[in-house]
Design a protein around this motif. Structure first.
Motif, PDB file in Angstrom:
ATOM      1  N   ARG A  70       0.825  -1.210   0.000  1.00  0.00           N
ATOM      2  CA  ARG A  70       0.000   0.000   0.000  1.00  0.00           C
ATOM      3  C   ARG A  70       0.859   1.261   0.000  1.00  0.00           C
ATOM      4  O   ARG A  70       0.479   2.280  -0.571  1.00  0.00           O
ATOM      5  N   LEU A  71       1.999   1.170   0.656  1.00  0.00           N
ATOM      6  CA  LEU A  71       2.875   2.332   0.798  1.00  0.00           C
ATOM      7  C   LEU A  71       3.653   2.647  -0.475  1.00  0.00           C
ATOM      8  O   LEU A  71       3.952   3.808  -0.766  1.00  0.00           O
ATOM      9  N   LYS A  79       1.406   7.705 -12.268  1.00  0.00           N
ATOM     10  CA  LYS A  79       0.583   8.046 -13.429  1.00  0.00           C
ATOM     11  C   LYS A  79      -0.902   7.910 -13.106  1.00  0.00           C
ATOM     12  O   LYS A  79      -1.722   8.732 -13.528  1.00  0.00           O
ATOM     13  N   ALA A  80      -1.250   6.889 -12.319  1.00  0.00           N
ATOM     14  CA  ALA A  80      -2.653   6.699 -11.932  1.00  0.00           C
ATOM     15  C   ALA A  80      -3.140   7.868 -11.085  1.00  0.00           C
ATOM     16  O   ALA A  80      -4.302   8.285 -11.203  1.00  0.00           O
ATOM     17  N   MET A  81      -2.270   8.408 -10.223  1.00  0.00           N
ATOM     18  CA  MET A  81      -2.637   9.596  -9.436  1.00  0.00           C
ATOM     19  C   MET A  81      -2.953  10.770 -10.355  1.00  0.00           C
ATOM     20  O   MET A  81      -3.958  11.465 -10.197  1.00  0.00           O
ATOM     21  N   SER A 126      -0.900   4.667   5.303  1.00  0.00           N
ATOM     22  CA  SER A 126      -0.130   3.952   4.280  1.00  0.00           C
ATOM     23  C   SER A 126      -0.192   4.548   2.879  1.00  0.00           C
ATOM     24  O   SER A 126       0.824   4.976   2.356  1.00  0.00           O
ATOM     25  N   ARG A 127      -1.343   4.545   2.239  1.00  0.00           N
ATOM     26  CA  ARG A 127      -1.383   4.828   0.800  1.00  0.00           C
ATOM     27  C   ARG A 127      -1.164   6.303   0.489  1.00  0.00           C
ATOM     28  O   ARG A 127      -2.053   7.127   0.699  1.00  0.00           O
ATOM     29  N   PRO A 128      -0.016   6.668  -0.079  1.00  0.00           N
ATOM     30  CA  PRO A 128       0.224   8.073  -0.409  1.00  0.00           C
ATOM     31  C   PRO A 128      -0.696   8.598  -1.497  1.00  0.00           C
ATOM     32  O   PRO A 128      -0.958   9.811  -1.564  1.00  0.00           O
ATOM     33  N   ASN A 129      -1.196   7.715  -2.370  1.00  0.00           N
ATOM     34  CA  ASN A 129      -2.078   8.183  -3.444  1.00  0.00           C
ATOM     35  C   ASN A 129      -3.349   8.827  -2.904  1.00  0.00           C
ATOM     36  O   ASN A 129      -3.997   9.632  -3.581  1.00  0.00           O
ATOM     37  N   VAL A 130      -3.728   8.480  -1.653  1.00  0.00           N
ATOM     38  CA  VAL A 130      -4.917   9.085  -1.044  1.00  0.00           C
ATOM     39  C   VAL A 130      -4.743  10.596  -0.945  1.00  0.00           C
ATOM     40  O   VAL A 130      -5.714  11.354  -1.066  1.00  0.00           O
ATOM     41  N   GLN A 158       4.397  14.542   1.844  1.00  0.00           N
ATOM     42  CA  GLN A 158       4.862  15.924   1.734  1.00  0.00           C
ATOM     43  C   GLN A 158       5.297  16.252   0.313  1.00  0.00           C
ATOM     44  O   GLN A 158       5.106  17.376  -0.166  1.00  0.00           O
ATOM     45  N   ALA A 159       5.870  15.278  -0.382  1.00  0.00           N
ATOM     46  CA  ALA A 159       6.269  15.507  -1.772  1.00  0.00           C
ATOM     47  C   ALA A 159       5.039  15.728  -2.658  1.00  0.00           C
ATOM     48  O   ALA A 159       5.046  16.587  -3.551  1.00  0.00           O
ATOM     49  N   ILE A 160       4.000  14.950  -2.426  1.00  0.00           N
ATOM     50  CA  ILE A 160       2.753  15.134  -3.188  1.00  0.00           C
ATOM     51  C   ILE A 160       2.108  16.461  -2.808  1.00  0.00           C
ATOM     52  O   ILE A 160       1.593  17.196  -3.664  1.00  0.00           O
ATOM     53  N   ALA A 161       2.132  16.791  -1.507  1.00  0.00           N
ATOM     54  CA  ALA A 161       1.548  18.054  -1.042  1.00  0.00           C
ATOM     55  C   ALA A 161       2.212  19.256  -1.712  1.00  0.00           C
ATOM     56  O   ALA A 161       1.546  20.251  -2.027  1.00  0.00           O
TER      57      ALA A 161
END
Length: 418
Positions: A70-71, A79-81, A126-130, A158-161
């Motif tokens: 999940r992580l 790409k899915a994100m 866990s899941r960063p895509n969330v 934080q990278a996604i944020a």
């Protein structure tokens, strides 16, 4: 860092941003989502680097294989994100929609307008895509959001944020509209759950322990489901080829998801035909079966099920099995053990199918389909913020509509009440 002061400040800034988001036009919101999607793709190397730090720490801390899966971020998942953000941008914007007004005997005209909820707090593991999925749905529905991911994914989140904030600012929107809590201190969760002055609803996504804690401590409404104890019932009027294909997919397509089948029910009249084929298939896939006495006679190598097994969401290659006399007993079993998430029947008998649809009180009820379809994307919602087994406000996969409410609007022309 003073945790209470930090969370209070986060809430104040989110509330201010929510007022701006509520009045933001569709085009601006869509442009922001598309910009964030582009930034995520452009930042793939940074995201993978941050995720590698999280994975290394998680392995060192002994996280199990399901949580590591999940992580993990991969180029495909990144790409899915981005694709998910673009799909949400393509969805119809329902904010500001007004139902046809109806003229009352007094002469006033009454209708209802679709409006955002305000500030949505999301606590997840866990899941960063969330981080990207949840932010996308909240922003599209005119809300602000406070995201609190698990400590195991802190670098990835934080990278996604950073991509989300940059995309919002590039389109003239407040970056406070999507805030990811920076501290891993568990006290931050407790403070967030107390903040009903600034947060309108909380959505927990994670294990049962997290959801129970949030449900117990939150001072604001919670959108949740505790367990995903999902059933597939193979009726005595089932097409056997369909039944075997569905039951196998329902368990083995993915083990660690809330819409994975945990219990298979089979009508006694066809049990031997079904299980003589399914049993070896599950065995080859490495699935452990825990069955009733009748099923042990057909599959002597499986384990005997306990009552606790039928109450268990395994999230693993383990499943329970029970042979039932027919639809009546299947319904009784589901009423006793289902977590009201997703339950399915495989049958060619329309009356049995209709009765199953009426009497099974789950958030998703299916006929001749795998419960793995219980998902916001598969339901045409673009994405989901979670699945709700509650009966008020939102039920099933929660997409844009579930993150909104309606208010009454009244149009008059100098009308006064006599």
């Amino acid at each position: 860092m003073d945790i209470k002061e930090y969370i209070q400040d986060t809430g104040k800034r989110a509330r201010a941003a929510s007022r701006i988001m509520a009045r933001t036009d569709s085009n601006t919101k869509n442009q922001a989502l598309l910009k964030i999607a582009d930034l995520i793709m452009e930042s793939q190397a940074k995201l993978l680097e941050a995720n590698a730090l999280d994975l290394a720490a998680a392995k060192a801390n002994g996280l199990d294989a399901a949580l590591l899966d999940r992580l993990e971020l991969t180029p495909e998942r990144i790409k899915a994100m981005a694709d998910g953000l673009r799909q949400v941008a393509d969805l119809q914007d329902i904010i500001g929609e007004i139902t046809p007004t109806e003229e009352m005997p007094s002469g006033i005209k009454v209708g209802r307008m679709r409006v955002p909820l305000g500030v949505i707090g999301i606590i997840y593991e866990s899941r960063p895509n969330v981080t990207a999925d949840a932010a996308a749905l909240c922003l599209k529905s005119g809300n602000a959001t406070i995201l609190r991911g698990g400590s195991e994914a802190v670098n990835s989140n934080q990278a996604i944020a950073a991509c989300i904030k940059e995309g919002l600012k590039a389109c003239g929107l407040p970056d406070d509209a999507a805030q990811v809590i920076e501290t891993t201190d568990r006290a931050a969760v407790g403070e967030l759950l107390k903040m009903d002055k600034y947060v309108d609803v909380i959505v927990p996504r994670g294990g049962k322990g997290l959801i129970e804690r949030v449900s117990k401590e939150a001072r604001m409404p919670v959108i949740k489901h505790l367990d995903g104890i999902c059933h597939v019932y193979i009726d005595d009027h089932a097409d056997l080829d369909k039944a075997i294909k569905i039951a196998y997919n329902a368990k083995t397509q993915r083990y660690g998801t809330c819409n994975t089948m945990e219990c298979l029910l089979v009508a006694e009249s066809i049990a031997e035909q079904v299980l003589s084929k399914l049993g070896p298939m599950y065995e080859d896939a490495g699935v452990e079966i825990r069955g009733c006495d009748k099923s042990l006679k057909i599959l002597p190598n499986i384990k005997k099920a306990t009552d606790e097994d039928y109450h268990t969401e395994y999230l693993a290659p383990i499943m329970s099995l029970r042979i039932v006399s027919g639809l009546e007993e299947a319904l009784s079993h589901i009423h006793e053990y289902s977590s009201d998430h997703t339950d399915a029947i495989v049958t060619e008998d329309k009356d049995n199918a209709d009765r199953f649809l009426r009497e099974v009180d789950s958030s998703s009820v299916m006929v001749n389909a795998s419960p793995r379809f219980a998902d916001g994307f598969e339901y045409g919602l673009g994405a989901e913020i979670g699945i709700s087994t509650d009966k008020f406000h939102a039920r099933g996969p929660v997409g844009l509509e579930g993150l909104t409410s309606q208010k009454y609007i009244v149009i008059g022309d100098g009308h006064i009440r006599e």
